[in-house]
Design a protein around this motif. Structure first.
Motif, short mmCIF file in Angstrom:
data_model
loop_
_atom_site.label_atom_id
_atom_site.label_comp_id
_atom_site.label_asym_id
_atom_site.label_seq_id
_atom_site.Cartn_x
_atom_site.Cartn_y
_atom_site.Cartn_z
N GLY A 25 0.69 -1.15 -0.21
CA GLY A 25 -0.04 -0.03 0.13
C GLY A 25 0.83 1.15 0.07
O GLY A 25 0.21 2.32 0.24
N ASN A 26 2.17 1.21 -0.19
CA ASN A 26 3.25 2.32 -0.21
C ASN A 26 2.96 3.01 -1.48
O ASN A 26 2.77 2.48 -2.46
CB ASN A 26 4.31 1.83 0.33
CG ASN A 26 4.36 1.29 1.53
OD1 ASN A 26 3.98 1.94 2.50
ND2 ASN A 26 5.25 0.17 1.78
N TYR A 27 3.29 4.43 -1.39
CA TYR A 27 3.35 4.97 -2.68
C TYR A 27 4.48 6.17 -2.41
O TYR A 27 4.52 6.65 -1.12
CB TYR A 27 2.03 5.89 -3.11
CG TYR A 27 1.70 6.93 -2.24
CD1 TYR A 27 1.85 8.35 -2.56
CD2 TYR A 27 0.79 6.81 -1.09
CE1 TYR A 27 1.67 9.37 -1.71
CE2 TYR A 27 0.49 7.80 -0.50
CZ TYR A 27 0.87 9.16 -0.39
OH TYR A 27 0.44 10.08 0.08
N THR A 28 4.98 6.79 -3.54
CA THR A 28 5.99 7.57 -3.29
C THR A 28 5.76 8.80 -4.61
O THR A 28 5.89 8.22 -5.51
CB THR A 28 7.33 7.17 -3.36
OG1 THR A 28 7.62 6.48 -2.18
CG2 THR A 28 8.53 8.43 -3.30
N LEU A 29 5.82 9.96 -4.42
CA LEU A 29 5.45 10.97 -5.53
C LEU A 29 6.57 12.05 -5.38
O LEU A 29 6.67 12.47 -4.21
CB LEU A 29 4.21 11.76 -5.37
CG LEU A 29 2.88 10.91 -5.73
CD1 LEU A 29 1.58 11.59 -5.35
CD2 LEU A 29 2.92 10.61 -7.09
#
Length: 1011
Positions: A57-61
Motif C-alpha cells: 500500500g506504499n506510494y511515493t510521489l
C-alpha cells in the motif's frame, strides 16, 4: 551582457521554484478491512505525474509542489482529492463507493446496476466459482443460485445437466451459454473457471427474450477477466489432490456360490453351477480391485497477469486441468489460454479482442461399473497359462455362470482417443460520437476441430465373448460458428430523475458442421503400430456430410426508471431461421418487466424496518429451434443392401428423413413476480419469486403410419404437437456481517418446481426400456418423468396367502406365485394382473431443492462450506434387482441372508429363483423405487493467508479442500445425484439408476500466489 544576466536570473528563479517542490510518501489502506490497497493510483491533479501503490500500500510521489492536490482513485472506492499543504507524509484511508459497489450486472447486450434490475437475474462472482476444483464451472454453481438444478456424474470431462426453473420442452434442458457476448452452445468445458470474472443467469423470459429463439431454457452470461489500469499484477493458482470412490459391498465367492445354487434348488432343479465347489472368499476375485484405482489424480493450474494504462488494458492467462479416471485406464485433460486487450484511441473510439484457444484430450473412460459389480467372483481374471495363445486378448477368463463379459479384458482391449482443438475469438469496436450514444460492433468466432480414433482387436475368449475381425475407425468433426452483432445504445438522464437506456441491434449467425468417418476391417495384427484405417484389408466404409444453419435477428430494448423508484423494461427480438420454410421463418419474442422500489417513496423515509424493498413483475416469450437443420425436407441417404447367398454388400439409397413444410417455432411463455428485501443495514437480505412458464407448439417427432410407404422402420417426422408447463417458487435468505477482524456470512436457497406435460402426441410418451416394458410414462396432464408400474404389497409368506389373493369371485390373481414371491395389487379388481393394474409409483423430480452456503474469516484464516440437496424425488434403482439374485450375476453382500427363505424371514427381497415365473424382477414395480432425497456437502475448505510481514512483495494463500466429503441419504445405490440424471440426462427419462459413474470424494491442496 545584460542579456546573459537576465537569463541567469531566470534560471535562478526556476531553480528556486524547483527547490520548493517536495517528495510525498504514505500508505493507503481500506476502511473496510484495514488492509493495504494494492494498485491504487495516486496522481498530482492537472499533471501526468503519478504512481501506483505497491503490495504494502506504499506510494511515493516526487517533485510535488507544496500547494498541489493529490488525487487517489481506484475502481470500487470513492475518489479522494487531498491538498498537500507542504506535508511530506500523507496516509489515506479509502472508503467504499456504495454506488460503484452496487454491482454492475451483465444483461443481454448491455449492463445495469443490480439495484435497477426488473427481471429475475442471478449474479455470482468468479472468485466464488474457483473455490471448487472442477472441469466445468457450472458444477461450482450448484446450490449457489436459486431455481437452478445442476446434476452431474463424476467421470472425467462430464458435462452437468442444468435445468433453470423447470422443464418446458422435451428438446433438451441445458441453457444457452454466452461468453463475452458470443453464444457458444450448451457446453463450457473449454473454459478455465479461474478465467471467469462473473456469471449471470437469466432465469425468466423477461430477461432472456432478448436472445429469442435460443433462450427457452434460460441463458447464462459469462464475462471473462479483463485488464485494469495499474501496474502489472501476476497471479498463480494451483490445486492438486486425489479422488476416491466408495467401494460397493458385493458378495464374496462363497456367498455367491450359495446364492446361485439356491436359485436352482428353490425351483426344484439341479444347480447349474460352474466353478469351484466350496470356494472360499479368499480364493475369489475382487473385480473392483482388479479394475479400479484406489485414488485418482486431479490437478489444476493457472498463471495469469493483467494491467494497463490510460490507453491500453491487457490480461492473459494459461491453464491446465487434468483428471484421471477412477478406472485403471482413462483420463481427461485440457490446456486453455486467454488473451484480452482493449485500446482506447481517443474519447470516441475504443477497440479490443478476447482470444481463447484450447486443447482437450480424452483417453476414453469405460462405462463398466455395472459389469464390475455383476461379474461373478468365482471366475479368475486370466485363464491358466497352459491355455494361453499368442493373442494376449484371448487369455482372459470367461464368466463361469453369467453372460457378463470380463471387465478386465474389456479394459485391456479399449483403444479410444479423442483430441479436440478449439478457438473462441471476439474482436470488437466501440464508437461513442456523442456522449451517451455508443455503437458497438463485435464479431465472434467459435471453432472446434475433433479427431476420434478407435481400434477393436480380434479376440476369442468364448463363443459368446469374441470378435472375429479387427476394426480401425477414424472420425473427424469440425464445428465453425460465427456471429456478427451490432448494437446502438443511448443512455440519457433528464432533470436527474428520468433515466433512459435505449438499445437497438442487428445480429447474423452461421452454424457449420462438417464430419467425415472411415473404417476398415481385417487389420493383420493387433499391434499398436497397425491400429489405423489404412492397415485394414476389407470392408472399407466411408461417410460424411456438411450441414448448415443460419439465424438473422433484429432486437431492441427500452429501459426507463423514474427517480430510482419506478422501473420499466420492454424488449423485442425478431428471429429468422433457415430451419423453417418461407412463411414460418420469422418469429417475434417480446418481453416486458417492471419494478417498484417502495423504499424510495416519501412515506417510507421514517420507517426503520426495510433498508430495501422492491417489487418486480415480468412477462416474456422465448423460442426453441432445437430440430434438424432440414426438418422441413425429406432427404435420401446411402443404405447397405445384401444380395445373394454369399451376402454381397451393395450400397444403395433410401429415404432417411421425412420432412414437414408446416413445422414452425416452439415458443415458451413466461410470467413471474418477485420481491427483494433488505433489513438491518442490508446485512439481512431476502428474495422471493413465483413463476410459471409454458411452451406452445412444442416440437416433437411423431411416428408416421406404415401405410404411407416410407421405407423406414420408424418413419418419424417433426411436428408442433406438444406443450409443457413449469410452475414454481424460490426463496433466498442471506446474512453478511463484520465484527472487528471477524467476517462471516450464510446463505440459504430454497426452490420448488413442478413440471407438467400439458399436451403430447395424443398418447403417452413411454421411456426407459425395461425387460420389454417401460419404466416411465409421460402423460398429458401429469408430471413428466414419473415411474409407472405395479404396486408390490409385500411377499407371500405361505400358500394360504397365495390362495387368499383372489378377486370377489375367488379367482386367484397370481396363479404362478408361490410362497416367497411378491404380492402385486390388483388395482382395478378384475381378477387379472395386467397393464390395467399399473399406476404411478414415483416421481423423478424433487419437491424441494436446497442450497446452504457459509463463509467466515478471522484475520488470516478463512473457511468455506457449501451444501446442496434435493428432497421428495424418487429413483428407480435397477441395481436393486440386478444384484439381488435376479440372474446369475453377483449380488450385494448379505443377500443370502436377506432374501425370503421361509415364512417370516423377509418381506422385502423375494425368494431366489431361476425361472422367476411370478416376474418378481422382470416387471417395473414399486420394489425398485426408492427415496432419492439427499443432502450433500459439496465443499469444505480452510485457507490461511501468510502475514504481510512474512511475504514482502507478494501475497500467498494456502488451502485444503474436501469436495463431496459426505452425503446424507437413505438411497441404497452408489450416488443419488448421478442416478437422478437417468438416461443421458434426458428430462423425460430422469431418475433411473443404471449404475453410472458416481461423484467421487476429492481432497485437494491449493495455493494462490499474487505478485
Amino acid at each position: 551582457m545584460k542579456k546573459q544576466i537576465l537569463l541567469l536570473c531566470l534560471a535562478l528563479i526556476s531553480l528556486c521554484g524547483y527547490a520548493q517542490n517536495i517528495t510525498v510518501k504514505g500508505v493507503v489502506t481500506s476502511a473496510a478491512d484495514k488492509e493495504p490497497m494494492i494498485g491504487l493510483t495516486a496522481l498530482i491533479k492537472g499533471t501526468t505525474n503519478g504512481t501506483v501503490t505497491d503490495l504494502d500500500g506504499n506510494y511515493t510521489l516526487n517533485n510535488v509542489p507544496k500547494d498541489a492536490i493529490v488525487v487517489f482513485s481506484m475502481i470500487g472506492y470513492k475518489t479522494q482529492e487531498i491538498k498537500v499543504n507542504g506535508r511530506t507524509t500523507i496516509n489515506v484511508v479509502m472508503q467504499d463507493d456504495t454506488q460503484a459497489l452496487d454491482e454492475v450486472v451483465v444483461i443481454g447486450y448491455g449492463a445495469v446496476k443490480k439495484g435497477d434490475l426488473t427481471s429475475s437475474i442471478a449474479a455470482i462472482k468468479g472468485d466464488e466459482l474457483k473455490t471448487l476444483s472442477s472441469g466445468n464451472a457450472m458444477n461450482s454453481l450448484q446450490g449457489k443460485i436459486n431455481g437452478v438444478q445442476i446434476s452431474s456424474a463424476g467421470g472425467p470431462g462430464t458435462v452437468p445437466r442444468v435445468i433453470i426453473r423447470g422443464v418446458s420442452t422435451v428438446n433438451g434442458s441445458n441453457p444457452l451459454y454466452v461468453v463475452d457476448g458470443m453464444p457458444v452452445g450448451d457446453n463450457i468445458n473449454f473454459l478455465d473457471q479461474n478465467d471467469i470474472e462473473s456469471m449471470q443467469v437469466l432465469k425468466d423470459a423477461s430477461a432472456s427474450a432478448i436472445y429469442g429463439t435460443r433462450g427457452s431454457n434460460g441463458v447464462v452470461l459469462i464475462t471473462t477477466k479483463k485488464g485494469t489500469k495499474g501496474a502489472t499484477k501476476f497471479t498463480f493458482t494451483a490445486s492438486a489432490g486425489f479422488q476416491t470412490l466408495e467401494k460397493p459391498d458385493m458378495a464374496k465367492a462363497s456367498e455367491y456360490e450359495y446364492v446361485l445354487k439356491s436359485r436352482y434348488i428353490n425351483d426344484g432343479n439341479v444347480p447349474m453351477y460352474v466353478g469351484y465347489n466350496g470356494i472360499t472368499d479368499a480364493e475369489g476375485t475382487d473385480w473392483w480391485d482388479e479394475t479400479m484405482r484406489k485414488t485418482a489424480l486431479i490437478h489444476n493450474y493457472n498463471l495469469s497477469f493483467s494491467g494497463g494504462t490510460d490507453k491500453l488494458l491487457y490480461s492473459a492467462s494459461i491453464g491446465y486441468f487434468g483428471q484421471d479416471s477412477q478406472y485403471k485406464i482413462g483420463n481427461w485433460q485440457k490446456f486453455t489460454a486467454r488473451f484480452s486487450m482493449e485500446y482506447t484511441f481517443n474519447n470516441i473510439v475504443k477497440a479490443g479482442i478476447d482470444f481463447t484457444p484450447k486443447y482437450e484430450n480424452w483417453k476414453d473412460t469405460p462405462d463398466l461399473i455395472g459389469s464390475i459389480m455383476a461379474m461373478d467372483p468365482t471366475t479368475p481374471v486370466m485363464r491358466p497359462e497352459s491355455e494361453w495363445t499368442d493373442n494376449e486378448y484371448d487369455n482372459y477368463s470367461r464368466s463361469h455362470n453369467s453372460q457378463v463379459w470380463n471387465p478386465v479384458a474389456n479394459m485391456a482391449r479399449m483403444a479410444k482417443n479423442t483430441d479436440e482443438y478449439g478457438l473462441l475469438a471476439t474482436p470488437f469496436i466501440n464508437i461513442e460520437p456523442i456522449k451517451g450514444l455508443i455503437f458497438r460492433s463485435q464479431l465472434g468466432l467459435n471453432a472446434r476441430f475433433r479427431l476420434y480414433d478407435e481400434f477393436t482387436p480380434t479376440f476369442d475368449i468364448d463363443n459368446l465373448e469374441r470378435a472375429e475381425t479387427s476394426v480401425a475407425k477414424r472420425e473427424m468433426k469440425n464445428w465453425i460458428d460465427w456471429n456478427w452483432t451490432n448494437t446502438l445504445t443511448w443512455i440519457k438522464s433528464f432533470n436527474q430523475k428520468h433515466n433512459l437506456n435505449i438499445m437497438a441491434g442487428y445480429t447474423m449467425e452461421r452454424f457449420q458442421h462438417y464430419w467425415l468417418t472411415g473404417s476398415r476391417d481385417g487389420i493383420p495384427t493387433n499391434d499398436e503400430l497397425l491400429q489405423y484405417v489404412s492397415a485394414g484389408t476389407k470392408n472399407q466404409q466411408a461417410s460424411g456430410t456438411n450441414s448448415y444453419s443460419s439465424l438473422i435477428s433484429y432486437l431492441g430494448r427500452v429501459m426507463y426508471n423514474y427517480n430510482d423508484r419506478y422501473y420499466l423494461t420492454a424488449s423485442v427480438r425478431v428471429d429468422g431461421s433457415s430451419k423453417f420454410v418461407k412463411g414460418n421463418k420469422y418469429a417475434t419474442f417480446p418481453a416486458v418487466s417492471g419494478a417498484w422500489r417502495v423504499t424510495g417513496e416519501e412515506f417510507m423515509k421514517d420507517q426503520h424496518i426495510f433498508d430495501n424493498l422492491k417489487i418486480r413483475a415480468g412477462w416474456g416469450r422465448v423460442g426453441n429451434q432445437s430440430i434438424d437443420d432440414s426438418a422441413y425436407a425429406s432427404t435420401v441417404g446411402t443404405t447397405d443392401y445384401v444380395f445373394g447367398q454369399e451376402g454381397n454388400r451393395e450400397i444403395g439409397t433410401s429415404v432417411t428423413a421425412i420432412g414437414n413444410t408446416k413445422v414452425q417455432w416452439e415458443t415458451v411463455e413466461d410470467f413471474g413476480i418477485g420481491v427483494d428485501m433488505g433489513f438491518l443495514n442490508n446485512r439481512l437480505t431476502v428474495t422471493a419469486d413465483w413463476f410459471q412458464k409454458k411452451s406452445h407448439d412444442m416440437l416433437m417427432k411423431r411416428d408416421n403410419l406404415l401405410i404411407l410407404g416410407y421405407p423406414m422402420w420408424n418413419g418419424q417426422m417433426w411436428e408442433n404437437i406438444g406443450s409443457m408447463k413449469a410452475t414454481g417458487w424460490e426463496l433466498s435468505i442471506g446474512w453478511e456481517d463484520r465484527q472487528g477482524d471477524f467476517t462471516y456470512g450464510v446463505g440459504l436457497n430454497l426452490s420448488s418446481v413442478k413440471n407438467k406435460a400439458e399436451k403430447l402426441m395424443g398418447q403417452p410418451l413411454y421411456t426407459g426400456g425395461f425387460n420389454g416394458d417401460y419404466i416411465i410414462r409421460n402423460e398429458e396432464g401429469g408430471e413428466i418423468s414419473r415411474f409407472y408400474g405395479y404396486v408390490v404389497d409385500g411377499i407371500f409368506q405361505n400358500q394360504t396367502e397365495v390362495n387368499a389373493h383372489t378377486d370377489e369371485h375367488g379367482k386367484i390373481i397370481q396363479p404362478n406365485a408361490v410362497p416367497g414371491d411378491f404380492r402385486f395389487r390388483d388395482l382395478n379388481h378384475d381378477g387379472e394382473l395386467d397393464d390395467k393394474d399399473k399406476t404411478y409409483i414415483g416421481s423423478a423430480f424433487p419437491d424441494l431443492m436446497v442450497g446452504l452456503n457459509a463463509h467466515l474469516s478471522y484475520k488470516n484464516i478463512d473457511f468455506l462450506a457449501n451444501f446442496y440437496g434435493t428432497f421428495g424425488n424418487d429413483i428407480f434403482n435397477t441395481t436393486l434387482g440386478r444384484y439381488s439374485g435376479a440372474g446369475g450375476e453377483n449380488v450385494y453382500a448379505g443377500t443370502y441372508n436377506k432374501v425370503w427363505h421361509g415364512e417370516g424371514t423377509s418381506n422385502f427381497l423375494p425368494r431366489l429363483s431361476v425361472n422367476d415365473s411370478n416376474m418378481n424382477y422382470k416387471r417395473p414395480s414399486s420394489f425398485f423405487v426408492e427415496d432419492g432425497s439427499y443432502m450433500r456437502c459439496k465443499l469444505l475448505q480452510i485457507g490461511y493467508t501468510l502475514p504481510k510481514n512474512w511475504t514482502k512483495g507478494f501475497s500467498l494463500r494456502l488451502s485444503f479442500s474436501a469436495q463431496n466429503p459426505f452425503t446424507i441419504t437413505k438411497y441404497s445405490g452408489m450416488d443419488p445425484e448421478t442416478a437422478s440424471l437417468g438416461t443421458k440426462g434426458n428430462v423425460t427419462e430422469s431418475g433411473i439408476d443404471w449404475a453410472g459413474y458416481p461423484n467421487p470424494r476429492t481432497y485437494l491442496f491449493g495455493l494462490n500466489l499474487n505478485f
